[in-house]
Design a protein around this motif. Sequence first.
Motif, short mmCIF file in Angstrom:
data_model
loop_
_atom_site.label_atom_id
_atom_site.label_comp_id
_atom_site.label_asym_id
_atom_site.label_seq_id
_atom_site.Cartn_x
_atom_site.Cartn_y
_atom_site.Cartn_z
N UNK A 60 -5.35 3.09 -7.93
CA UNK A 60 -5.64 1.67 -7.58
C UNK A 60 -4.32 1.23 -6.97
N UNK A 61 -3.22 1.68 -7.48
CA UNK A 61 -1.92 1.00 -7.10
C UNK A 61 -1.58 1.37 -5.70
N UNK A 62 -1.79 2.73 -5.26
CA UNK A 62 -1.61 3.28 -3.91
C UNK A 62 -2.78 2.77 -3.02
N UNK A 63 -3.88 2.44 -3.37
CA UNK A 63 -4.75 1.80 -2.59
C UNK A 63 -4.50 0.52 -2.16
N UNK A 64 -3.86 -0.23 -3.35
CA UNK A 64 -3.50 -1.65 -2.80
C UNK A 64 -2.38 -1.54 -1.77
N UNK A 65 -1.57 -0.60 -2.01
CA UNK A 65 -0.37 -0.35 -1.15
C UNK A 65 -0.70 -0.17 0.43
N UNK A 66 -1.60 0.52 0.59
CA UNK A 66 -2.29 0.91 1.84
C UNK A 66 -3.14 -0.10 2.53
N UNK A 67 -3.98 -0.85 1.66
CA UNK A 67 -4.74 -2.11 2.16
C UNK A 67 -3.74 -3.02 2.55
N UNK A 68 -2.55 -3.20 1.91
CA UNK A 68 -1.65 -4.43 2.23
C UNK A 68 -0.91 -4.37 3.82
N UNK A 69 -1.22 -2.67 3.89
CA UNK A 69 -0.41 -2.59 5.22
C UNK A 69 -1.69 -2.56 6.35
N UNK A 70 -2.51 -1.61 6.35
CA UNK A 70 -3.42 -1.22 7.07
C UNK A 70 -4.56 -2.13 7.28
#
Length: 290
Positions: free
Chosen positions: A63-73
């Motif tokens: 979930x943490x890395x999903x949030x990081x990816x969503x915040x950029x892409x």
Amino acid sequence: TPHSKLAHVYTLIRSHKQHRRAFLKSILRHFEDVKNSVNWLLYLADILAYLPYSTLEEPLFVVHHIEMTISVTGSSLLQHFKEALGLDATHDEDNDTMDSLCQKVIGDQSSLHDCCSNCQGCMLLLVLKQHLKQLYGLSDSKCQQYSPTEASTKAYDKAPTRKQGVVFNPEFVIALLKSENLNSKIVRSKEECLYVYFQFKNLLNSLDPFEHDEDDSDDKDVLPHVQIQDQPKMEAVNTSSEASISKKASRSRMSSSSSAGSNGCKKNSKKDAKKKRRLISADSSDDDRI
């Protein structure tokens, strides 16, 4: 129950944190490239949804890395959507409807079609995040407090509890793949592209982790004043409770001491009775001798 196709491979490496995280990162990295096919990304999302996670740290890491990816892409894809629709910074999105945006889409729609295809991977991540949160009971505050760089993660080493009946089902992506399989040369209409735009924007806004931070910051401005006002009341309650506890303790001590005293009296009375019996028996024996 649903089963991940790479479950056996994951069970071999999940006990080693470094190997486990490298494995999960290698799968999540595919969602950063918008050129990957939607079919391939759906396959990877399904794997992540049903991996046999043995600790609470594992789904939190995903979930943490999903949030990081969503915040950029996610934000960049939404901006591309708005540019393709001809929406500038002064546009009021609250009054957007299907009919009002259809009137703005004029001429070449190739960029709009590209946005519809490129956002599918991000939408899969958003649905995957929601699925993991529901399956393992992860609250927003728990997801925000988690950090993979923490010195100690013993609090997240306990086994997670899985809820029954939670299914990973990205209906919009599956419907898109079915339509493409029926017609490889499909050309989406303006209404279909706008439907994808509304779905993507609503999903991004509803699951955006930064929205909760803003709400929490607003609450923090108000909560300290309430806590300061309530402190004397809480202290009064605590002092009264302490007094009642001390009274109960003293009563219990009194009762224990009284019971101990009564027990001592009983023992002494028994000893006296024995002594009297001995004296009586001794007197009777002396009478017999006489």
